[in-house]
Write an enzyme that holds these catalytic residues in place. Structure first.
Site, PDB file in Angstrom:
ATOM      1  N   ASP A  20       0.917  -1.083  -0.117  1.00 56.05           N
ATOM      2  CA  ASP A  20      -0.111  -0.007  -0.019  1.00 56.05           C
ATOM      3  C   ASP A  20       0.884   1.138   0.018  1.00 56.05           C
ATOM      4  O   ASP A  20       1.977   1.202   0.309  1.00 56.05           O
ATOM      5  CB  ASP A  20      -0.767  -0.051   1.161  1.00 56.05           C
ATOM      6  CG  ASP A  20      -1.543   1.193   1.550  1.00 56.05           C
ATOM      7  OD1 ASP A  20      -2.442   1.619   0.455  1.00 56.05           O
ATOM      8  OD2 ASP A  20      -1.343   2.012   2.603  1.00 56.05           O
ATOM      9  N   ASP A  22      -0.121   4.981   0.963  1.00 56.68           N
ATOM     10  CA  ASP A  22       0.085   5.971   2.021  1.00 56.68           C
ATOM     11  C   ASP A  22       0.152   5.388   3.286  1.00 56.68           C
ATOM     12  O   ASP A  22      -0.636   4.417   3.744  1.00 56.68           O
ATOM     13  CB  ASP A  22      -1.520   6.798   2.032  1.00 56.68           C
ATOM     14  CG  ASP A  22      -1.618   7.520   0.765  1.00 56.68           C
ATOM     15  OD1 ASP A  22      -0.758   8.309   0.409  1.00 56.68           O
ATOM     16  OD2 ASP A  22      -2.627   7.145   0.101  1.00 56.68           O
ATOM     17  N   GLY A  65      -7.495   3.810   3.399  1.00 54.35           N
ATOM     18  CA  GLY A  65      -7.689   2.877   2.373  1.00 54.35           C
ATOM     19  C   GLY A  65      -8.789   2.819   1.480  1.00 54.35           C
ATOM     20  O   GLY A  65      -8.744   1.907   0.419  1.00 54.35           O
TER      21      GLY A  65
END
Length: 254
Positions: A20, A22, A65
């Site tokens: 992922d 961030d 997310g």
């Protein structure tokens, strides 16, 4: 004498790693959370009687997310606010879900121009070791800024593939906790999900990794709080670390 680092045992049987963006690769989660707070607090003030948006708890549980539209809708529902959905191209404001999401985008873009985002050193060390060992890596994000962030942080060359919010929109991929973003990244790397690790800090992202049948799901808890670590495990994390750099071990030299 300490030698070169090596990969932790949990990664040894895996052939690819998907990160992922961030909060895992770049220190941008706090920038997202601050922009969401400003956008949501204006909306909450407009209706009155609501406590402000919590940039830690509310962010982690409702928007982290997720796509802007999905995150805005989830948080507003949690406060009992039934705003019209609007559209992704709504003008920034407080009267529709799309308008609130657009206001967040406006605020986030302004913050990025003023405060460049850096990568996490531990993640960079892990990426460099994975590259040294020939393990392909991909980055994913619901954010349309992800590729821009990775390039500005100087880490884009460490990834064989990036599936960001622009690609998700183009391919009409559903957002997390659906595993579509991760599955597409694995497809681009040419490695089956069962042979691929996912490294995520968002509860929705960890759940997506588990739903997608990935060989290892690593939860990243930068809060170092037992509640967050427990929540990540409950959503499906096999391993929880405070930083991806913990997936490296020190080698012993002679």
């Amino acid at each position: 004498m300490t030698g070169a680092p090596s990969l932790a045992a949990c990664l040894h049987s895996l052939r690819a790693v998907i990160f992922d963006t961030d909060g895992v690769i770049t220190d941008s989660a706090a920038v997202h959370a601050a922009a969401w707070k400003d956008a949501f607090d204006a909306c909450l003030a407009a209706v009155g009687g609501q406590r402000p948006f919590d940039p830690v708890d509310d962010y982690l549980h409702h928007v982290d997310g997720r796509s802007r539209q999905d995150g805005a809708a989830a948080f507003l529902r949690s406060r009992g606010l039934d705003l019209p959905p609007g559209a992704p191209d709504d003008a920034p404001g407080t009267d529709t879900v799309g308008a609130v999401a657009a206001r967040k985008e406006e605020l986030f873009s302004a913050r990025l121009r003023n405060d460049p985002v850096a990568p996490f050193p531990g993640t960079v060390r892990l990426l460099e070791e994975l590259r040294r060992q020939g393990v392909p890596c991909a980055a994913v994000s619901a954010s349309r800024h992800a590729t821009e962030l990775l390039s500005a942080a100087g880490v884009r060359p460490l990834f064989e593939a990036v599936v960001d919010g622009n690609e998700a929109n183009r391919l009409r991929l559903p957002g997390k906790p659906d595993p579509a973003l991760f599955v597409e990244a694995a497809r681009r790397l040419g490695i089956p999900p069962a042979d691929t690790a996912v490294v995520e800090d968002a509860l929705a992202g960890v759940e997506a990794g588990r739903r997608g049948g990935f060989g290892l799901v690593v939860g990243v808890d930068r809060t170092a709080g037992p509640y967050s670590a427990t929540a990540l495990r409950r959503r499906g994390a096999d391993v929880v670390v405070a930083d991806p750099g913990e997936l490296l071990t020190s080698g012993a030299g002679g």
